[in-house]
Write an enzyme that holds these catalytic residues in place. Structure first.
Site, short mmCIF file in Angstrom:
data_model
loop_
_atom_site.label_atom_id
_atom_site.label_comp_id
_atom_site.label_asym_id
_atom_site.label_seq_id
_atom_site.Cartn_x
_atom_site.Cartn_y
_atom_site.Cartn_z
N LYS A 59 -12.39 14.73 -9.31
CA LYS A 59 -13.25 13.75 -10.34
C LYS A 59 -14.76 13.88 -9.72
O LYS A 59 -15.67 13.92 -10.35
CB LYS A 59 -12.74 12.52 -10.35
CG LYS A 59 -11.45 12.19 -11.16
CD LYS A 59 -11.43 12.93 -12.59
CE LYS A 59 -12.29 11.94 -13.51
NZ LYS A 59 -12.42 12.75 -14.93
N PRO A 107 -14.42 4.31 -14.69
CA PRO A 107 -13.29 3.29 -14.67
C PRO A 107 -12.60 3.40 -13.23
O PRO A 107 -12.35 4.45 -12.68
CB PRO A 107 -12.39 3.61 -15.81
CG PRO A 107 -13.05 4.79 -16.32
CD PRO A 107 -13.82 5.56 -15.52
N ALA A 158 -8.27 14.32 -26.91
CA ALA A 158 -7.78 13.31 -27.90
C ALA A 158 -6.32 12.54 -27.53
O ALA A 158 -6.15 11.34 -28.00
CB ALA A 158 -8.09 13.69 -29.23
P1 NAP Z 1 -4.00 11.49 -19.65
O1 NAP Z 1 -3.20 10.52 -20.64
O2 NAP Z 1 -3.16 12.25 -18.68
O3 NAP Z 1 -4.94 12.40 -20.42
C1 NAP Z 1 -5.57 13.47 -20.03
C2 NAP Z 1 -5.94 14.32 -21.18
O4 NAP Z 1 -6.55 15.56 -20.57
C3 NAP Z 1 -4.80 14.69 -22.14
O5 NAP Z 1 -5.20 14.83 -23.17
C4 NAP Z 1 -4.72 16.14 -21.24
O6 NAP Z 1 -3.79 16.82 -22.52
C5 NAP Z 1 -6.03 16.78 -21.17
N1 NAP Z 1 -5.83 17.76 -20.35
C6 NAP Z 1 -5.40 17.97 -19.16
N2 NAP Z 1 -5.33 19.35 -18.71
C7 NAP Z 1 -6.18 19.92 -19.70
C8 NAP Z 1 -6.32 21.42 -19.90
N3 NAP Z 1 -6.25 22.11 -19.30
N4 NAP Z 1 -6.87 21.63 -21.21
C9 NAP Z 1 -7.02 20.69 -22.23
N5 NAP Z 1 -6.76 19.18 -21.91
C10 NAP Z 1 -6.22 18.99 -20.88
O7 NAP Z 1 -4.85 10.80 -18.64
P2 NAP Z 1 -6.02 9.40 -19.00
O8 NAP Z 1 -5.60 8.48 -17.96
O9 NAP Z 1 -6.12 9.15 -20.43
O10 NAP Z 1 -7.45 10.21 -18.44
C11 NAP Z 1 -8.45 10.62 -19.32
C12 NAP Z 1 -9.48 10.84 -18.50
O11 NAP Z 1 -9.91 9.34 -17.85
C13 NAP Z 1 -9.52 11.71 -17.22
O12 NAP Z 1 -10.87 12.24 -17.08
C14 NAP Z 1 -9.19 10.86 -16.29
O13 NAP Z 1 -9.64 11.48 -14.70
C15 NAP Z 1 -10.37 9.70 -16.48
N6 NAP Z 1 -9.72 8.37 -15.83
C16 NAP Z 1 -8.62 7.95 -15.75
C17 NAP Z 1 -8.00 6.55 -15.29
C18 NAP Z 1 -6.77 5.81 -15.28
O14 NAP Z 1 -6.58 5.08 -14.35
N7 NAP Z 1 -6.06 6.39 -16.34
C19 NAP Z 1 -9.32 6.14 -14.10
C20 NAP Z 1 -10.39 6.52 -14.19
C21 NAP Z 1 -10.64 7.72 -14.82
P3 NAP Z 1 -2.37 16.98 -22.77
O15 NAP Z 1 -2.02 15.54 -23.52
O16 NAP Z 1 -1.98 18.41 -23.55
O17 NAP Z 1 -1.61 17.05 -21.34
#
Ligand code: NAP
Length: 363
Positions: free
Chosen positions: A160, A185, A12
């Site tokens: 992914k 996305p 979250a």
């Molecule tokens: P983000 O801000 O880095 O969020 C990643 C989340 O995953 C954070 O809440 C992080 O927790 C959590 N996480 C990582 N490792 C973990 C672990 N070992 N245990 C529990 N939680 C963990 O990145 P985001 O961009 O919001 O990405 C969210 C999702 O969208 C991901 O699945 C990503 O692959 C996908 N996505 C993102 C994009 C983009 O351009 N941003 C594009 C396509 C897909 P912490 O806050 O504690 O690190």
């Protein structure tokens, strides 16, 4: 698929998930968000101060790599939105740092969802699960799968696609009892609810602060983080939602992104690149230079420079009614937000900045 039960949102605190939490609260849902360390509750003030959070948001701790960690988080939920996954380009050990948390974490969440009798899981996948390297003339659809990434080649992409494949296999083979919907996305940008700097928004910081030495022949499909949140909520509210959904709007080249930033007044005081390296010789130079970069970035440059990814976003628009903001709007919102959080420092100029008044500058 409205529910009176809390909706579980994993990860979250993330850039995307925080907007999903905001939108769920706005729409009257109860939300149970998982964070890596619920004990450090103060760390998540940006979530607990969202409108409606006082009455309807609960945060619980869970780590992707701990078996059973999500049992308590999903108990009593009809719907789980699984966003948690490491989003990192350069890591020391791609298996340990990317693939294991993405795949084992997804299976952990799905296992808990099955035990709890969840009805639908929405998985935040990625365009990275659809395609590794853009193929000239090909328009990607939800039928495409990334078959080229590996631990050595675009390992984040590999994490992914591996996680999404594992999720569909789980549903096919393990009598999951819930249906799965994947949102895929592309480059998610826009204002951040929390203070952290996401990898995708960081590209604008890097452009503005001179990390890119030249204008390269790169292109991205942009999607506003608020539209991605809307897509996830639509995926729980549309009973008929099914399968995968490409979730991205306009494609812009790096040259076009820089032109938008200059037009908006961000040229002065910034280090936006000027030198064009967008010819075939430029592409070759970037490919050679890519070997001097950290492994993840180098691999990305070699597979993406000189190519444009094209995709069809018709399914999500038709089935879920999602509309995409123009990329220009999202880009400028992202940059204004970088300034607001202090990720890029003055003397950066921006759009329509008022000159300081005489009285304000008088000691
Ligand atoms: P983000 O801000 O880095 O969020 C990643 C989340 O995953 C954070 O809440 C992080 O927790 C959590 N996480 C990582 N490792 C973990 C672990 N070992 N245990 C529990 N939680 C963990 O990145 P985001 O961009 O919001 O990405 C969210 C999702 O969208 C991901 O699945 C990503 O692959 C996908 N996505 C993102 C994009 C983009 O351009 N941003 C594009 C396509 C897909 P912490 O806050 O504690 O690190």
């Amino acid at each position: 698929m409205r529910t009176n039960q809390p909706v579980c949102v994993t990860g979250a605190s993330g850039f995307v998930a925080a907007h999903i939490v905001r939108e769920l609260l706005e729409r009257g849902y109860r939300v149970r968000g998982t964070v890596r360390n619920a004990v450090q509750a103060g760390k998540y003030g940006f979530l607990t101060s969202l409108p409606g959070a006082g009455e309807r948001l609960e945060l619980v701790g869970a780590d992707l790599l701990t078996a059973g960690a999500y049992d308590a988080a999903v108990a009593g939920c009809d719907i789980v939105i699984h966003t948690a996954s490491p989003y990192l380009v350069n890591v020391a050990d791609p298996q340990r740092d990317l693939v294991d948390p993405a795949v084992k974490g997804t299976l952990n969440v799905l296992q808990s969802a099955r035990s709890a009798g969840v009805r639908r899981v929405v998985l935040t996948s990625s365009i990275a699960a659809i395609c590794d390297e853009p193929v000239e003339g090909k328009v990607l659809t939800e039928a495409d799968w990334n078959e080229r990434s590996s631990l050595e080649r675009n390992p984040y992409y590999f994490s992914k696609v591996s996680a999404e494949r594992a999720a569909w296999k789980f549903v096919d083979e393990r009598a999951a009892g819930f249906d799965l919907v994947a949102i895929n996305p592309f480059m998610v940008v826009g204002p951040s609810i929390g203070p952290g700097l996401n990898v995708s928004n960081a590209i604008f910081r890097d452009l503005l602060t001179g990390v890119f030495p030249a204008i390269m022949n790169l292109a991205w499909g942009f999607v506003d983080v608020r539209d991605v949140a809307t897509a996830h909520v639509a995926a729980i509210e549309h009973v008929d939602a099914t399968g995968r959904y490409i979730c991205a709007g306009d494609v812009l080249t790096m040259k076009e992104v820089i032109a938008i930033l200059r037009d908006a007044g961000y040229g002065a005081g910034s280090k936006l690149p000027r030198l064009p390296l967008t010819s075939p010789i430029g592409d070759l130079a970037i490919k050679l230079l890519s070997y001097t970069q950290p492994r993840g970035s180098g691999s990305y440059l070699r597979t993406h420079v000189g190519k444009v990814m094209r995709y069809d976003n018709g399914k999500i628009r038709r089935d879920l009614g999602v509309h995409f903001r123009p990329a220009r709007e999202s880009l400028l919102a992202a940059v204004a937000d970088l300034v607001r959080w202090g990720h890029v420092k003055p003397p950066l100029q921006g759009p329509s900045r008022e000159p300081p008044s005489a009285t304000a500058s008088t000691p």
